[in-house]
Write a protein that holds these residues in place. Sequence first.
Motif, PDB file in Angstrom:
ATOM      1  N   LEU B  22       0.840  -1.203   0.000  1.00  0.00           N
ATOM      2  CA  LEU B  22       0.000   0.000   0.000  1.00  0.00           C
ATOM      3  C   LEU B  22       0.874   1.251   0.000  1.00  0.00           C
ATOM      4  O   LEU B  22       0.636   2.201  -0.750  1.00  0.00           O
ATOM      5  CB  LEU B  22      -0.924   0.007   1.218  1.00  0.00           C
ATOM      6  N   LEU B  23       1.896   1.248   0.865  1.00  0.00           N
ATOM      7  CA  LEU B  23       2.822   2.399   0.926  1.00  0.00           C
ATOM      8  C   LEU B  23       3.450   2.641  -0.448  1.00  0.00           C
ATOM      9  O   LEU B  23       3.533   3.782  -0.909  1.00  0.00           O
ATOM     10  CB  LEU B  23       3.938   2.137   1.933  1.00  0.00           C
ATOM     11  N   ALA B  24       3.893   1.546  -1.077  1.00  0.00           N
ATOM     12  CA  ALA B  24       4.543   1.664  -2.391  1.00  0.00           C
ATOM     13  C   ALA B  24       3.585   2.241  -3.430  1.00  0.00           C
ATOM     14  O   ALA B  24       4.001   2.915  -4.369  1.00  0.00           O
ATOM     15  CB  ALA B  24       5.066   0.297  -2.849  1.00  0.00           C
ATOM     16  N   GLU B  25       2.286   1.993  -3.235  1.00  0.00           N
ATOM     17  CA  GLU B  25       1.272   2.535  -4.152  1.00  0.00           C
ATOM     18  C   GLU B  25       0.855   3.957  -3.766  1.00  0.00           C
ATOM     19  O   GLU B  25      -0.046   4.524  -4.389  1.00  0.00           O
ATOM     20  CB  GLU B  25       0.023   1.637  -4.140  1.00  0.00           C
ATOM     21  N   PRO B  60     -12.207   7.739  12.125  1.00  0.00           N
ATOM     22  CA  PRO B  60     -13.432   7.360  11.423  1.00  0.00           C
ATOM     23  C   PRO B  60     -13.389   7.850   9.976  1.00  0.00           C
ATOM     24  O   PRO B  60     -12.898   8.945   9.712  1.00  0.00           O
ATOM     25  CB  PRO B  60     -14.532   8.085  12.206  1.00  0.00           C
ATOM     26  N   LYS B  61     -13.873   7.062   9.045  1.00  0.00           N
ATOM     27  CA  LYS B  61     -13.945   7.359   7.607  1.00  0.00           C
ATOM     28  C   LYS B  61     -12.587   7.362   6.924  1.00  0.00           C
ATOM     29  O   LYS B  61     -12.498   7.183   5.724  1.00  0.00           O
ATOM     30  CB  LYS B  61     -14.625   8.724   7.341  1.00  0.00           C
ATOM     31  N   LYS B  62     -11.517   7.586   7.688  1.00  0.00           N
ATOM     32  CA  LYS B  62     -10.219   7.705   7.058  1.00  0.00           C
ATOM     33  C   LYS B  62      -9.439   6.387   7.149  1.00  0.00           C
ATOM     34  O   LYS B  62      -8.792   5.972   6.195  1.00  0.00           O
ATOM     35  CB  LYS B  62      -9.432   8.828   7.747  1.00  0.00           C
ATOM     36  N   GLY B  63      -9.525   5.761   8.310  1.00  0.00           N
ATOM     37  CA  GLY B  63      -8.797   4.507   8.504  1.00  0.00           C
ATOM     38  C   GLY B  63      -7.492   4.727   9.251  1.00  0.00           C
ATOM     39  O   GLY B  63      -7.229   5.824   9.771  1.00  0.00           O
ATOM     40  N   ARG B  64      -6.686   3.695   9.266  1.00  0.00           N
ATOM     41  CA  ARG B  64      -5.436   3.737  10.019  1.00  0.00           C
ATOM     42  C   ARG B  64      -4.294   4.239   9.138  1.00  0.00           C
ATOM     43  O   ARG B  64      -4.271   3.968   7.925  1.00  0.00           O
ATOM     44  CB  ARG B  64      -5.073   2.330  10.512  1.00  0.00           C
ATOM     45  N   SER B  65      -3.309   4.851   9.763  1.00  0.00           N
ATOM     46  CA  SER B  65      -2.120   5.286   9.029  1.00  0.00           C
ATOM     47  C   SER B  65      -1.291   4.068   8.648  1.00  0.00           C
ATOM     48  O   SER B  65      -0.822   3.307   9.502  1.00  0.00           O
ATOM     49  CB  SER B  65      -1.289   6.233   9.892  1.00  0.00           C
ATOM     50  N   VAL B  66      -1.090   3.883   7.347  1.00  0.00           N
ATOM     51  CA  VAL B  66      -0.336   2.719   6.862  1.00  0.00           C
ATOM     52  C   VAL B  66       1.108   2.793   7.348  1.00  0.00           C
ATOM     53  O   VAL B  66       1.694   1.787   7.763  1.00  0.00           O
ATOM     54  CB  VAL B  66      -0.392   2.642   5.321  1.00  0.00           C
ATOM     55  N   LYS B  67       1.667   4.011   7.314  1.00  0.00           N
ATOM     56  CA  LYS B  67       3.063   4.172   7.714  1.00  0.00           C
ATOM     57  C   LYS B  67       3.262   3.749   9.177  1.00  0.00           C
ATOM     58  O   LYS B  67       4.223   3.049   9.515  1.00  0.00           O
ATOM     59  CB  LYS B  67       3.457   5.644   7.519  1.00  0.00           C
TER      60      LYS B  67
END
Lengths: 213, 213
Positions: B22-25, B60-67
Amino acid sequence: MNRFSNNQLGRYPIYLKYFKELLAEGCEFVSSPRIAAKLGYSEEQVRKDLQAVSLEAGRPKKGRSVKQLVEDLESFLGYHDAASAVLIGCGHLGGALLNFPAFSEMGLEILAGFDANPDLIGKTVGGKMVFSIERLPELLPQLNADIAILTVPANHAQRVAELAVESGAKAIWNFAPVQLEVKDGIVVENVNLASSLAVLSHRLNVELAKGGK
Amino acid sequence: MNRFSNNQLGRYPIYLKYFKELLAEGCEFVSSPRIAAKLGYSEEQVRKDLQAVSLEAGRPKKGRSVKQLVEDLESFLGYHDAASAVLIGCGHLGGALLNFPAFSEMGLEILAGFDANPDLIGKTVGGKMVFSIERLPELLPQLNADIAILTVPANHAQRVAELAVESGAKAIWNFAPVQLEVKDGIVVENVNLASSLAVLSHRLNVELAKGGK
């Protein structure tokens, strides 16, 4: 027919290996408590596991016939009736698997290798011819192989899995650290070294912490 | 600290791999439902798994930070803090593992190989020097390696495991198809290809039977 858990299925080769050792030592009978003690399972689990695949219930005081157990387990595991496979990705790990003599004892016959690397195509690895991956759709049906063993890099795995399924593979033994998406009815079994290593590392750290290190 | 099941521990590298993709994208946020759908886990399982290793609860609505998830998972899995290992049995499978570039990303540093075969001793495999197995008691403490990777033939595995433990190994990553007996406090994690193959074969046979073949 689908009532076996993966954990239970995974124990049968371990039983079989032990029973073959007993046979080699000239031991004709074995009791559930002895099996349980040797393999670290509970007696109840041993009885349930063996009951599910063998009618050999054993005799009081004597135990079960080891020879009969070996026969029943080999038959259940399909070791007498080899499944045909091709291996895709003949690099280090793939090459190691092509050279693995024990697979034929386990009822797996690897018929050929496939790779995209021109340096490998046309060569033999572990006695198996390596073909261009482009010939998979043509050769997989000819070889009548149900199983594709995937030892390609992670970033190629999904694409190659799709090609294998389109070419007629019914099952994928996946060594790439990727969750493959395949259509219903295609069997995927993963050997994920990263997951295994995560278990090992965590348990090691728990033990080291106990030791105050 | 010991509250993680092996199945749960085994899922973390799979999460991590996905989050890195996901980060790479360029994807900065991810929701539990999306993770669940992609990896084939339930949403509840995803939430429980991630809660156990990361304080990143998401918005909420945004989700978790992938980093943040990547950082927390790498930290939990010890990928920043390499564990040292030696590999015993530098044949086909051992050689493949010595050549496996991904281990160092997973926090595993293989420092040296050991073998009994005079043709291999003194050579390098995958850039690692291969020493005589007889030198294990002397070299393992010098290398300060906690982990012994066992890729020896089945009939040597128990003896070699004992030698590794006597030499100071705290954990054994066992690729030999054998149930090892070791003293309490020594971690053993098995990669049993025969067990994995048994699961694959059985599930394939179930599918083929459904198809009336």
